[in-house]
Design an enzyme around this catalytic site. Structure first.
Site, PDB file in Angstrom:
ATOM      1  N   SER A 142       0.840  -1.202   0.000  1.00 44.09           N
ATOM      2  CA  SER A 142       0.000   0.000   0.000  1.00 44.09           C
ATOM      3  C   SER A 142       0.879   1.259   0.000  1.00 44.09           C
ATOM      4  CB  SER A 142      -0.962  -0.048   1.190  1.00 44.09           C
ATOM      5  OG  SER A 142      -2.014   0.876   1.028  1.00 44.09           O
ATOM      6  N   HIS A 188      -7.108  -6.233  -0.218  1.00 48.84           N
ATOM      7  CA  HIS A 188      -5.919  -5.411   0.035  1.00 48.84           C
ATOM      8  C   HIS A 188      -5.121  -6.029   1.179  1.00 48.84           C
ATOM      9  CE1 HIS A 188      -3.761  -1.691  -0.623  1.00 48.84           C
ATOM     10  NE2 HIS A 188      -3.834  -1.362   0.660  1.00 48.84           N
TER      11      HIS A 188
END
Length: 420
Positions: free
Chosen positions: A255, A400
């Protein structure tokens, strides 16, 4: 022991100049171009035709453009003074060695930040390739082993689920250290807050210790640039560290830390392999035609990540003289693997694939294999020498996150690309 850097190491910084260079165009003076900027066309319109021009002209220009318009100018490297924080210890049932190193900066005041690096090396490998990555909530989260130290002074992000001791080992299945060791790889990590807490405040972290950078005020370095600078200081240590193969230092991150990994790897040619994982906007995803997190949104929500020029391009991305395919191109001819989750729309895997395809000609130009086929493999496909390029995207049907399935693909890619 104190480590000093060769003069050539100034090329590792994010563009700060010791002399006054020719000014770059202001935002208002930039011409809109909806197509992605050509990797081989300089800002003045001249074309790069040979590798020497890329290395001596285009590469330095691109580094300056990314510093000036996106991430900010970071300081040049400073000497480091690494020291063991505690004696080395055997972990993972005797299969690995844990070395915990405090990296300080003797040219800065004593109260300047220090990096607390946890380095885990396979015991049966004399000189191991090593992945470097920042962690979000503290070194103790990577394994449940009580030997891993906690820095009680570190800022803990509000999204971390509890007090430092209570979250020991919470990310064991995220980093998969035992699997890396089994595959013959080492792992080095530090808490992001060692360099700069993830908050909109430039009075903390490393920033106030470099008050006189010779850079435009609007292009001051943001948090992502600071984190990348911290990773590079870890590389300063690792290239001299016993048990580490200095030719096989790799960088990854998830990320926002994936954005950081791409920036650090793009600017530091000592890093042999770059793996930005689900890095999204400001990482592997393009700014142009981004139908997920836009330039306007990311700067509004995270105003400290970038410099103060980048927000101007919100809604005006076509005026950027660069885009993220050119940050990828700075990795060339070294290998780059972009790992993505099909349920993670926000990271924008399709945009990242467009960036990969636009960057790939630089690998070909520099004499390496660019993409293979369409440039993307999707699980259950397995990465092999035959089906993968030197720049590659790999997709799995996940949200994610990071897990063992990603590490299997990453290490398969690394085995191929780092082979002697």
């Amino acid at each position: 022991m104190k480590y000093t850097l060769a003069a050539a190491a100034c090329m590792l910084c994010l563009g700060c100049a010791t002399t006054t260079p020719t000014p770059l165009p202001t935002f208002d003076a930039l011409r809109a171009q909806t197509a992605l900027p050509d990797p081989f066309v300089m800002l003045d319109g001249s074309r790069v035709t040979i590798a020497k021009q890329w290395n001596q002209k285009r590469r330095p220009e691109l580094k300056r453009l990314f510093a000036h318009y996106v991430y900010g100018y970071a300081p040049a490297p400073v000497p480091i003074a690494p020291k063991l924080e505690t004696p080395e210890a055997e972990i993972l049932g005797g299969k690995a060695i844990l070395r915990q190193v405090e990296i300080s900066f003797p040219s800065l005041p004593d109260h300047a930040p220090k990096i607390h690096l946890a380095l885990i090396l396979p015991k049966n490998v004399r000189s191991a390739p090593v992945f470097v990555a920042m962690n979000k909530c503290g070194n103790q989260t990577i394994l449940a082993d009580p030997a891993i130290l906690i820095n009680p002074e570190a800022y803990v992000h509000k999204s971390c689920p509890g007090p430092p001791e209570s979250i020991r080992g919470k990310d064991t299945d995220f980093w998969c250290i035992s699997y890396l060791v089994e595959r013959g790889y080492g792992f080095a990590t530090f808490h992001e807050s060692d360099i700069d807490p993830d908050m909109d405040d430039f009075t903390d972290g490393i920033h106030p210790f470099f008050p006189d950078l010779n850079c435009p005020k609007e292009s001051r370095w943001g948090t992502i640039a600071a984190w990348a600078w911290g990773i590079q200081r870890c590389v300063d240590y690792l290239v001299e560290a016993p048990g580490v193969d200095k030719a096989k230092i790799c960088v990854t991150g998830h990320s926002r830390r994936g954005k950081t990994a791409l920036l650090a790897g793009a600017f530091d040619e000592r890093i042999a392999l770059v793996v930005p994982h689900q890095s999204g906007t400001g990482g592997a995803a393009l700014s142009r035609d981004n139908d997920q997190e836009t330039v306007e949104r990311i700067n509004r929500v995270f105003p400290h990540w970038f410099n103060d020029v980048f927000p101007k391009f919100g809604g005006h991305e076509a005026k950027l003289p660069i885009d993220q395919h050119l940050l990828m191109a700075l990795v060339a001819p070294r290998p780059l693997l972009d790992t993505m989750g099909l349920q993670d729309k926000w990271a924008n895997y399709d945009s990242s694939l467009r960036a990969i395809r636009a960057a790939a000609p630089v690998w070909d130009f520099l004499g390496e294999k660019g993409i293979a086929g369409e440039g993307v493999l999707t699980e259950p496909q397995v990465i092999t020498k035959q089906n993968s390029g030197t720049i590659q995207q790999y997709r799995r049907d996940t949200k994610h996150t990071m897990d063992l399935g990603y590490w299997k693909a990453i290490l398969d890619f690394a085995d191929i690309q780092l082979a002697e």
